[in-house]
Design an enzyme around this catalytic site. Structure first.
Site, short mmCIF file in Angstrom:
data_model
loop_
_atom_site.label_atom_id
_atom_site.label_comp_id
_atom_site.label_asym_id
_atom_site.label_seq_id
_atom_site.Cartn_x
_atom_site.Cartn_y
_atom_site.Cartn_z
CB CYS A 384 -27.23 20.97 11.85
SG CYS A 384 -27.34 20.25 10.20
CG HIS A 510 -24.41 17.29 13.58
ND1 HIS A 510 -25.56 17.36 14.32
CD2 HIS A 510 -24.80 17.40 12.28
CE1 HIS A 510 -26.59 17.50 13.51
NE2 HIS A 510 -26.16 17.52 12.27
CD GLU A 512 -24.00 17.36 17.59
OE1 GLU A 512 -23.25 18.31 17.25
OE2 GLU A 512 -25.10 17.13 17.03
#
Ligand code: GLN
Length: 538
Positions: A384, A510, A512
């Site tokens: 990001c 993202h 993650e």
């Protein structure tokens, strides 16, 4: 009254940070492994509508769901353990509850009546709890009540639990998580705080069915008997929750303590199958016996509070296990980095991750880190804002657009290589207005990302207002930074990578948020593999 969905409430006593989220996720995992479809919900007693507007120092990471909810970081644990996506309905705050009650009041739904905490707020809470059970998707809904018993803010939630326990007496139970502290001067574990905490719950009309006791030492039979006797629970419902080496051990510890069996028994559900935990066990075994080690630097401005990057550090654990390696994360404060110290600070790293974020603090340090990774061919992942910094660095130092920037920081930059998204220009409110949630992304064939994912179309979660400025794309691609992932509908650049670098990838989304124990994220797996290679070669 009978209800097909069963409800488990998890409350916390004595102190905060006892790990209600991990106990809830572990119980859910055990029940899921026994064949019950289970979900977990978090009720947060603060007045913000969601944690999207909170600084990470206040509340750690803001987790994002597929359907674009900005949520508590515990939802990340739920997904990592269960491998099932959560949604808007899985995180409720006092702000959300009041917002919807007040909206109903304005529409006239309660015409003529005084709107009160009981029954209107508690009814809304009960409605939100049952929403997940209503469409029949889940056999068991575990609801974690944020905060600690005794907090003024959580009173309406406890009252809602009390009412549900009364209305659906065979279908609801309460697990209370408490602390049994060890007094080293006395050489003893003390049960009094637990007794007091249960008394506090009883004053609110709630008798817990199960007690999970956080402890640093073994709870012997004598202590278990004492707790059972003073807190009106059965002996087998006093569960020892010993400190664990890793959060991923907790389901196995809870299985040994038979937490799931006691829960099923109290919910009048059959104990049908024995959970099969081979995959999980092999994960924890590998986690403890890595073959090698890599050091990856995480450059961010909130590194003093590691919870701010929870999903990233957990993704490294998952990806490390897949690579049979331990990922040692070196936390590096972006504000302390500059072009003169970057080589000392980052020189020994095997990989570099530049973290997401907002605002100007720490941006120059992030850009120095990107430059160092690019020039020294160190594997790099920018997430990001980290990806946006990679774009800015490339524009300044390769394309020679010296003042290139994001308009988030310098509105009138002569080279706005990162620009406010068109759809954002008319938005003035801050809460819940970013580009949020899952979007489709098409990957360029033969790119590094398509080989990492091993497919050409992916879906990933977003949380941002700014984007790569497509007016510059041709110039970037001519010089070696290519857009290897794009949104098929809007053409927004979602991934950039460098062609002449072993592993340099920036993602506007993202990754993650989607890494789980069972499905470690392919980009993290590939990044860790590249970092291992880099270590071997140097
Ligand atoms: N501040 C940037 C944006 O809004 C990046 C956001 C992020 O890193 N999550 O686009």
């Amino acid at each position: 009254m009978s209800n097909s969905t069963k409800y488990v409430f998890v409350t916390g006593g004595v102190t905060s940070s006892l790990g209600k989220g991990i106990i809830s996720a572990s119980l859910a995992k055990l029940l899921q492994t026994r064949g019950f479809s289970t979900t977990i919900q978090k009720l947060d007693p603060y007045i913000n509508v969601d944690p999207g507007t909170l600084n990470p120092y206040e509340h750690g990471e803001c987790f994002v769901t597929d359907d674009g909810a900005e949520t508590d970081l515990d939802l990340g644990h739920y997904e990592r353990f269960l491998d099932v996506p959560t949604s808007q309905a899985n995180n409720i705050t006092t702000g959300k509850i009041y917002q919807s009650v007040i909206e109903k009041e304005r529409k006239g739904d309660f015409l003529g009546k005084t709107v009160q905490v009981i029954p209107h707020i508690t009814d809304e809470i009960k409605h939100r709890i049952q929403l997940l059970g209503k469409n029949g998707d889940f056999d068991i809904v575990i609801t974690e009540i944020g905060g600690t018993i005794g907090d003024i803010e959580s009173l309406p939630y406890v009252e809602a639990v009390r009412q549900m326990m009364w209305e659906f007496e065979n279908d609801c139970i309460v697990i209370h998580l408490t602390l049994v502290p060890y007094l080293s001067a006395a050489g003893e574990l003390k049960t009094k705080p637990t007794q007091h905490s249960v008394k506090q719950l009883l004053e609110l009309g709630v008798q817990p069915n199960i007690l999970c006791c956080r402890t640093e030492h073994e709870l012997d039979l004598k202590l278990r008997k004492k707790i059972a006797k003073f807190c009106n629970v059965s002996m087998n419902a006093v569960i020892e929750a010993r400190d664990a080496e890793s959060i991923y051990d907790v389901p196995l510890i809870m299985q040994e303590e038979e937490l799931d069996k006691v829960v099923l028994e109290k919910l009048h559900l059959p104990i049908v199958s024995t959970p099969e935990f081979n995959k999980w066990k092999s994960f924890t075994k590998k986690l403890k016996n890595p073959n090698s080690e890599v050091t990856i630097g995480l450059i961010g401005k909130y590194v003093e509070l590691k919870d701010s990057y929870k999903s990233i550090s957990e993704s490294f654990i998952h990806a490390g296990v897949t690579n049979d390696t331990k990922v040692k994360v070196k936390w590096i404060h972006s504000e302390k980095l500059n072009d003169s110290n970057v080589s000392d600070e980052l020189g020994k790293l095997n990989g570099i991750l530049v973290a997401p974020g907002f605002g100007s603090r720490g941006i120059p340090g992030k850009i120095s880190a990107v430059k160092f990774a690019r020039e020294n061919k160190i594997p790099f992942l920018g997430i990001c804002l980290g990806m946006q910094c990679a774009v800015i660095e490339f524009a300044r130092n390769v394309l020679d657009f010296k003042d290139a920037h994001t308009t988030e920081i310098i509105d009138k930059t002569p080279h706005p290589v990162i620009n406010l998204m068109e759809e954002q220009k008319k938005i003035s409110d801050f809460g819940g207005t970013m580009r949020l949630g899952a979007y489709q992304c098409e990957l360029k064939p033969d790119s590094k990302v398509s080989s990492a994912y091993n497919k050409n179309s992916i879906s990933e979660r977003h949380r941002h207002r700014y984007e790569f400025n497509n007016n510059y794309l041709e110039e970037f691609e001519k010089n070696g930074m290519i857009a290897s992932g794009k949104n098929p509908k809007t053409g927004l650049v979602e991934i950039i990578e460098l062609s002449d670098h072993p592993w340099f990838i920036g993602t506007q989304f993202h990754p993650e948020y989607k890494s789980t124990v069972i499905n470690p994220h392919p980009l993290f797996v590939s990044f860790v593999a590249a970092s291992l290679n880099n270590k071997k070669e140097n």
